[in-house]
Design an enzyme around this catalytic site. Sequence first.
Site, short mmCIF file in Angstrom:
data_model
loop_
_atom_site.label_atom_id
_atom_site.label_comp_id
_atom_site.label_asym_id
_atom_site.label_seq_id
_atom_site.Cartn_x
_atom_site.Cartn_y
_atom_site.Cartn_z
N GLY A 31 1.22 -1.19 -0.18
CA GLY A 31 0.49 0.24 0.29
C GLY A 31 0.91 1.00 0.00
N ALA A 32 0.40 2.48 -0.20
CA ALA A 32 0.82 3.91 0.44
C ALA A 32 1.55 4.27 -0.92
CB ALA A 32 2.20 3.53 1.34
N LEU A 33 -0.08 3.89 -1.66
CA LEU A 33 0.35 3.87 -3.43
C LEU A 33 0.77 4.66 -3.93
CD1 LEU A 33 -2.27 1.35 -4.58
CD2 LEU A 33 -0.16 0.79 -3.86
N GLY A 36 5.56 3.85 -8.24
CA GLY A 36 6.15 2.47 -9.39
C GLY A 36 4.90 1.41 -9.09
N HIS A 37 4.14 1.86 -8.14
CA HIS A 37 3.24 0.72 -8.03
C HIS A 37 2.04 0.65 -9.38
CE1 HIS A 37 3.74 1.59 -3.68
NE2 HIS A 37 3.89 0.02 -3.50
N LYS A 149 13.26 -2.24 -8.19
CA LYS A 149 13.69 -1.45 -7.12
C LYS A 149 14.23 -2.29 -5.93
CE LYS A 149 12.89 2.08 -4.15
NZ LYS A 149 12.34 1.34 -2.81
N GLN A 153 15.01 -8.47 -3.50
CA GLN A 153 13.30 -8.82 -2.80
C GLN A 153 12.97 -10.11 -4.13
OE1 GLN A 153 10.20 -7.15 -0.83
NE2 GLN A 153 9.18 -6.82 -3.73
N SER A 189 8.81 5.48 -3.47
CA SER A 189 8.92 4.51 -2.85
C SER A 189 7.77 4.39 -1.42
CB SER A 189 10.62 4.74 -1.29
OG SER A 189 10.87 3.46 -0.19
P1 AMP Z 1 5.81 -1.97 -1.78
O1 AMP Z 1 4.53 -1.80 -1.13
O2 AMP Z 1 7.34 -1.19 -1.53
O3 AMP Z 1 6.45 -3.68 -1.09
O4 AMP Z 1 6.29 -2.30 -3.55
C1 AMP Z 1 5.34 -3.36 -4.15
C2 AMP Z 1 5.94 -3.71 -5.17
O5 AMP Z 1 6.15 -2.35 -5.86
C3 AMP Z 1 7.44 -4.44 -4.70
O6 AMP Z 1 7.44 -5.31 -6.38
C4 AMP Z 1 8.44 -3.12 -5.62
O7 AMP Z 1 9.45 -3.83 -6.01
C5 AMP Z 1 7.11 -2.26 -6.47
N1 AMP Z 1 8.54 -1.22 -6.13
C6 AMP Z 1 8.39 -0.21 -5.09
N2 AMP Z 1 8.54 0.62 -5.82
C7 AMP Z 1 8.77 0.77 -6.67
C8 AMP Z 1 9.70 1.59 -7.94
N3 AMP Z 1 9.84 2.92 -7.58
N4 AMP Z 1 9.84 1.44 -8.96
C9 AMP Z 1 9.33 -0.05 -10.02
N5 AMP Z 1 8.94 -0.75 -8.49
C10 AMP Z 1 8.93 0.07 -7.58
#
Ligand code: AMP
Length: 284
Positions: A31-33, A36-37, A149, A153, A189
């Site tokens: 969340g907190a989209l 990137g998401h 990113k 992982q 992020s």
């Molecule tokens: P998170 O919510 O941070 O766990 O991220 C969820 C998904 O979004 C994960 O697969 C991350 O790698 C991807 N993600 C987060 N930030 C970015 C970004 N700046 N660019 C591309 N993918 C991202």
Amino acid sequence: MQTIDRLEMLRKSVAALRKDGGSVALVPTMGALHEGHLTLVRKAREAADHVVASIFVNPTQFGANEDLDAYPRQMAEDSAMLEAEGVNILWAPAESEVYPQGFATSISVAGVSADFCGAARPGHFDGVATIVCKLFHQVLPDMAFFGEKDFQQLAVIRAMARDLDLTRPHVDAIHGVPTVREADGLAMSSRNRYLSPEHRAAAATLPRAMQETVEAIERGAASAPTLASLEAALLQAGFDSVDYAALADARNLTRIESLADTPARLLVAARIGGTRLIDNMAVE
Ligand code: AMP
């Protein structure tokens, strides 16, 4: 878009989506989209007939002194963004639905998870592998999308899918999406919102200094002094500490001293104003 918080309902709804024979993509998030998401969601929509996005702030991937309680939660805004992107199902379970009383299993991927964020955040990748494996089994998608990113992982998830012979999704259907960046180069992020305006401005040094490091190593500069200069540049710019700044084999994430025939990656984690930022770039 259907928002679902019970596993039984999720299974029924995914089965209903599949009735037309179409494919299903999963995009896991906490969340907190941001863009990137949403880029992952758009890639998923291009590749599959139906998209399931999940939002779950997974407690088992946070260390005891990390930001689990402070992690931003904005379900209403996130839900509106996913609906606007054409997501079919938002899977947003409560913690008790994911980890009911007596939950006792953990998946640990040795090797790729040992160094870098795995060393700096003990237990983190066990939490990641376990929740992602559960999400795969809950949704049973044909494919799944993750960001580069979080490069380590992505490697951990691919290793898990390969080692455990997962079929939904199969390891070849785990897609990595290039990092989406702000105008000044900072990788997007959910944690960037923790930064004060001063720290946010200084944070742009990270991608800039990394880009210079990539170019220097590609021109043939020795990696050790070049990485030392990168660390010095970050501390000079106002970063408090550097967890790691390293050159690694992009396939297995072992440290390398110099470029060889295999693809390489520059990986950095550094802290500024109490926030830990990570980034990575290809070195060719
Ligand atoms: P998170 O919510 O941070 O766990 O991220 C969820 C998904 O979004 C994960 O697969 C991350 O790698 C991807 N993600 C987060 N930030 C970015 C970004 N700046 N660019 C591309 N993918 C991202």
